[in-house]
Motif scaffolding. Structure first.
Motif, PDB file in Angstrom:
ATOM      1  N   UNK A   1      33.287  40.249  50.154  1.00 43.29           N
ATOM      2  CA  UNK A   1      33.441  38.722  50.264  1.00 43.29           C
ATOM      3  C   UNK A   1      33.753  38.103  48.451  1.00 43.29           C
ATOM      4  N   UNK A   2      34.119  37.422  48.626  1.00 45.78           N
ATOM      5  CA  UNK A   2      33.406  36.363  46.851  1.00 45.78           C
ATOM      6  C   UNK A   2      32.572  35.209  47.411  1.00 45.78           C
ATOM      7  N   UNK A   3      31.612  35.197  46.710  1.00 46.11           N
ATOM      8  CA  UNK A   3      30.819  33.614  46.900  1.00 46.11           C
ATOM      9  C   UNK A   3      31.586  32.890  46.672  1.00 46.11           C
ATOM     10  N   UNK A   4      31.376  31.973  47.221  1.00 48.53           N
ATOM     11  CA  UNK A   4      32.039  30.106  46.241  1.00 48.53           C
ATOM     12  C   UNK A   4      31.198  29.257  46.004  1.00 48.53           C
ATOM     13  N   UNK A   5      30.539  28.996  45.172  1.00 49.67           N
ATOM     14  CA  UNK A   5      28.722  27.629  45.097  1.00 49.67           C
ATOM     15  C   UNK A   5      29.875  26.259  44.770  1.00 49.67           C
ATOM     16  N   UNK A   6      31.337  26.150  44.833  1.00 52.43           N
ATOM     17  CA  UNK A   6      31.824  25.478  44.208  1.00 52.43           C
ATOM     18  C   UNK A   6      30.839  24.571  42.707  1.00 52.43           C
ATOM     19  N   UNK A   7      30.722  25.233  42.219  1.00 49.71           N
ATOM     20  CA  UNK A   7      30.016  25.042  40.582  1.00 49.71           C
ATOM     21  C   UNK A   7      31.362  25.764  39.644  1.00 49.71           C
ATOM     22  N   UNK A   8      30.834  25.188  39.043  1.00 49.77           N
ATOM     23  CA  UNK A   8      32.643  26.124  37.566  1.00 49.77           C
ATOM     24  C   UNK A   8      32.200  27.553  37.290  1.00 49.77           C
ATOM     25  N   UNK A   9      31.220  28.266  37.282  1.00 51.50           N
ATOM     26  CA  UNK A   9      31.457  29.381  37.668  1.00 51.50           C
ATOM     27  C   UNK A   9      32.071  30.246  38.716  1.00 51.50           C
ATOM     28  N   UNK A  10      32.056  30.092  39.376  1.00 54.85           N
ATOM     29  CA  UNK A  10      32.672  30.442  40.901  1.00 54.85           C
ATOM     30  C   UNK A  10      34.511  30.011  40.827  1.00 54.85           C
ATOM     31  N   UNK A  11      34.290  29.247  40.525  1.00 55.47           N
ATOM     32  CA  UNK A  11      35.444  28.879  40.037  1.00 55.47           C
ATOM     33  C   UNK A  11      36.743  29.201  39.703  1.00 55.47           C
ATOM     34  N   UNK A  12      35.647  29.678  38.059  1.00 55.92           N
ATOM     35  CA  UNK A  12      36.845  30.535  37.075  1.00 55.92           C
ATOM     36  C   UNK A  12      36.477  31.404  37.891  1.00 55.92           C
ATOM     37  N   UNK A  13      35.774  32.180  38.627  1.00 49.06           N
ATOM     38  CA  UNK A  13      35.674  33.531  39.141  1.00 49.06           C
ATOM     39  C   UNK A  13      37.179  33.257  39.761  1.00 49.06           C
ATOM     40  N   UNK A  14      37.119  32.134  40.885  1.00 49.37           N
ATOM     41  CA  UNK A  14      38.082  32.382  41.556  1.00 49.37           C
ATOM     42  C   UNK A  14      39.358  32.437  41.201  1.00 49.37           C
ATOM     43  N   UNK A  15      40.178  31.698  40.097  1.00 48.95           N
ATOM     44  CA  UNK A  15      40.733  30.969  39.005  1.00 48.95           C
ATOM     45  C   UNK A  15      41.158  33.158  38.351  1.00 48.95           C
ATOM     46  N   UNK A  16      40.355  33.507  37.703  1.00 48.16           N
ATOM     47  CA  UNK A  16      40.335  34.661  37.768  1.00 48.16           C
ATOM     48  C   UNK A  16      41.012  35.925  38.993  1.00 48.16           C
ATOM     49  N   UNK A  17      40.439  35.335  40.089  1.00 50.02           N
ATOM     50  CA  UNK A  17      40.501  36.633  41.623  1.00 50.02           C
ATOM     51  C   UNK A  17      41.854  36.571  41.399  1.00 50.02           C
ATOM     52  N   UNK A  18      42.867  34.741  41.544  1.00 52.20           N
ATOM     53  CA  UNK A  18      44.246  34.217  42.077  1.00 52.20           C
ATOM     54  C   UNK A  18      44.783  35.336  40.026  1.00 52.20           C
ATOM     55  N   UNK A  19      44.398  35.529  39.373  1.00 53.45           N
ATOM     56  CA  UNK A  19      45.227  36.139  38.424  1.00 53.45           C
ATOM     57  C   UNK A  19      45.545  37.752  38.611  1.00 53.45           C
ATOM     58  N   UNK A  20      44.384  37.885  39.047  1.00 51.34           N
ATOM     59  CA  UNK A  20      44.104  39.982  38.610  1.00 51.34           C
ATOM     60  C   UNK A  20      44.901  40.101  39.966  1.00 51.34           C
ATOM     61  N   UNK A  21      45.472  39.242  40.939  1.00 49.85           N
ATOM     62  CA  UNK A  21      46.397  39.496  42.229  1.00 49.85           C
ATOM     63  C   UNK A  21      47.202  39.125  42.963  1.00 49.85           C
TER      64      UNK A  21
END
Length: 293
Positions: free
Chosen positions: A26-46
């Motif tokens: 799973x991926x932790x989403x703290x709602x902060x800027x870093x984990x939101x960038x991580x989420x954005x990168x996951x959308x790019x990766x997949x």
């Protein structure tokens, strides 16, 4: 490729490796800027789809705007959004805001214990119904064996000791002295059965890199990061009883980047407004050894 391109490529590579090598992550989403960038990168990766469930540990003391932002973005991006909590501690008032414990013990209960038991499936999970916008009990209680986290090495001291692929024991405890070496993009991904893995695709990013990437990609972040006319904004987000804003007139991403480049916050730790860090001797290592995010 410029520096941001290289960081992006490395993070996308780590995300794909994690998805290929580890089952039921799973991926932790703290709602902060870093984990939101991580989420954005996951959308790019997949390719626009996030095939990994997002998990948020809800202490029920988050700033209300954070929760609204979480659910709005989850519905907009059609994410598998799950939250966990320490219901027993909350119902019993075993929290710092209730005056029954100190900040560190509160973090251990509402974050560390909640995280461990949410990942293991021992405690209830709640999943967002994308059609109604309401949460309901998640029938899937299978254990998550790995977690992707938006940790950056420059954020605070204990995080600089992490690896891209960081093993924990079955209790999520972190042995700082027993981390695998990582040289020349060679990563250890074959761990003993029962090992819990934390994956850190943003490890080499800096605070400035994150904001530059947010600006370049036009990533939506919560308005709490920007001055709303009072000369203050949040630089790091957490629970409202333990998180204070910083003095800053920055009203947009461009102005935040200018502050970081000019050195305004050069000698001020990013988490300086997080009171629990000070109670933990100026860092988070005590909490993180026990499984804290």
């Amino acid at each position: 490729m410029n520096h941001l391109d290289k960081l992006e490529a490395q993070s996308v590579y780590i995300l794909r490796e994690a998805y290929r090598e580890f089952k039921n992550i799973c991926m932790l989403w703290s709602i902060g800027k870093d984990s939101t960038v991580l989420l954005w990168l996951a959308r790019k990766a997949f390719f626009g789809h996030v095939p990994i469930p997002l998990v948020h540990i809800d202490t029920h003391y988050k700033i209300p705007e954070m929760i609204h932002y979480r659910d709005e973005l989850a519905r907009q991006w059609r994410l598998t959004m799950i939250y966990g909590e320490n219901k027993e501690a909350l119902d019993g008032g075993r929290t710092f805001p209730d005056g029954k414990t100190d900040r560190i013990s509160c973090c251990q209960a509402l974050k560390t214990e909640a995280l461990k038991n949410t990942l293991s499936g021992e405690w209830s999970r709640y999943i967002l119904d994308l059609e109604t916008g309401q949460y309901r009990p998640d029938g899937n209680r299978e254990k998550y064996t790995g977690v992707i986290v938006g940790v950056r090495a420059d954020e605070e001291g204990s995080r600089s000791k992490e690896r891209y692929f960081s093993p924990r024991d079955q209790e999520n405890d972190w042995d700082v002295g027993d981390q695998p070496p990582e040289f020349w993009n060679q990563f250890k991904t074959d761990f003993a059965p029962g090992t819990h893995i934390r994956i850190h695709p943003l490890l080499d990013w800096t605070e400035l890199n994150v904001w530059e990437y947010i600006q370049r990609e036009k990533i939506p972040v919560t308005s709490l990061y920007f001055d709303q006319g009072e000369g203050k904004r949040y630089r790091s987000l957490g629970c409202y009883p333990c998180t204070l804003p910083v003095e800053s007139p920055a009203r947009n991403v461009e102005e935040i980047i200018e502050e970081l480049r000019s050195g305004k916050f050069a000698n001020i730790a990013e988490r300086s407004g997080r009171a629990q860090d000070k109670d933990d001797g100026g860092g988070l290592e005590t909490l993180r050894r026990g499984g804290y995010m």
